[in-house]
Design an enzyme around this catalytic site. Structure first.
Site, PDB file in Angstrom:
ATOM      1  CG  LEU A 103      41.641 -41.025-105.541  1.00 31.75           C
ATOM      2  CD1 LEU A 103      40.437 -40.749-104.699  1.00 31.75           C
ATOM      3  CD2 LEU A 103      42.533 -39.741-105.897  1.00 31.75           C
ATOM      4  CG  ASP A 104      47.793 -42.537-102.123  1.00 29.94           C
ATOM      5  OD1 ASP A 104      48.568 -43.076-102.903  1.00 29.94           O
ATOM      6  OD2 ASP A 104      48.345 -41.521-101.460  1.00 29.94           O
ATOM      7  CE  LYS A 105      44.665 -48.930 -96.574  1.00 27.80           C
ATOM      8  NZ  LYS A 105      44.089 -48.360 -95.138  1.00 27.80           N
TER       9      LYS A 105
END
Length: 291
Positions: free
Chosen positions: A132-134
């Site tokens: 997942l993106d940050k």
């Protein structure tokens, strides 16, 4: 981890069983061979040992691995949604990356998992199965060994591993449901940003509208493919970027990050062969947007 198999036919080979019954890669089979982890009737054997009907083949995967490339951090708390001998599934908050990087060398989710593995005495590499993106919150799966990671990656390629996200889009999406089939490629002269482009990789996202509010639409996305920033790029492509997404849309007074949450995963457990469904509740910052 122990895997057992009763030989059904004498004309099978050990390698055939490992590939066909357990879906093991040649690379992993070679590692088992080198670690002397293959047993026939409780005797350590080579990959070429002859077998007969009703022999008991056992794989003992208990070798230690070096994970010194990731620092251990006891200050990264883990919200564990599911755990057994093979899997660790956690609920990642927004604002923390999955992997260490130059800017987040000690404060990624993987640093917290490294500490947790040390705490439970598991000497294995840190293997996130999904990413997942940050600033995207939600479910992240860690495999506790290489074999489990291989199995789940194969399920992703076969389409039996399903990932579902909740997103809040800017504007009113008129269609109740649909599919976005638009290839994605890295944007020229950018390390991070992606865009829809004819020469990109196949990218398919399915959506269902859950709720329409004033100037925003709550959508349930299901991924058929897993390209970098896929839902963020596809939302922009249809003219309704995810609110708060400053890279593909614009920042928002309603939320300090993109309103995107990995809310459910479904897959077949590699060992029990049962369907596993893991859910993560919508986080408070997205709930506030919907008030």
């Amino acid at each position: 981890m122990n895997l057992n198999y009763i030989v059904k036919k004498s004309d099978e080979s050990i390698k055939q069983i490992l590939k066909n019954e357990f879906n093991m890669s040649d690379r992993f089979i070679l590692k088992l061979k080198n670690q002397k982890s293959i047993f026939l009737n409780d005797i350590s054997v080579s990959i070429n040992t002859k077998i007969i009907e009703n022999d008991v083949l056992k794989i003992v995967e208990n070798f230690e691995e070096d994970s010194s490339n990731i620092l251990s951090n006891p200050n990264i708390s883990l919200n564990i949604l599911f755990e057994d001998e093979f899997l660790l599934i956690v609920d990642k908050p927004a604002g923390i990356p999955v992997h260490p990087s130059i800017l987040h060398y000690e404060d990624s989710l993987s640093n917290g998992v490294k500490y947790y593995f040390e705490k439970i005495g598991l000497k294995k590499k840190i293997r996130p199965v999904n990413r997942l993106d940050k600033d995207t919150s939600g479910i992240v799966i860690f495999a506790k060994n290489e074999y489990i990671q291989e199995c789940l990656i194969k399920q992703m390629k076969l389409g039996t591993f399903k990932k579902t996200y909740i997103a809040v889009l800017d504007g009113i999406l008129e269609k109740a449901s649909g599919t976005i089939n638009a290839p994605i490629a890295r944007k020229d002269n950018s390390i991070i940003e992606r865009e829809v482009r004819d020469d990109g990789e196949v990218a398919i996202s399915h959506f269902e509208v859950l709720q329409r509010l004033k100037n925003i639409t709550v959508v349930l996305f299901t991924l058929e493919t897993g390209r970098t920033h896929q839902l963020r790029v596809h939302s922009k492509y249809i003219g309704h970027p995810i609110i708060g997404d400053s890279l593909y849309g614009k920042s928002s007074d309603l939320i300090s990050r993109q309103a995107l949450h990995a809310t459910k995963v479904e897959f077949i457990h590699p060992i029990s062969k049962e369907k596993l469904v893991i859910n993560s509740a919508c986080p408070d910052d997205i709930k506030r947007v919907l008030l």
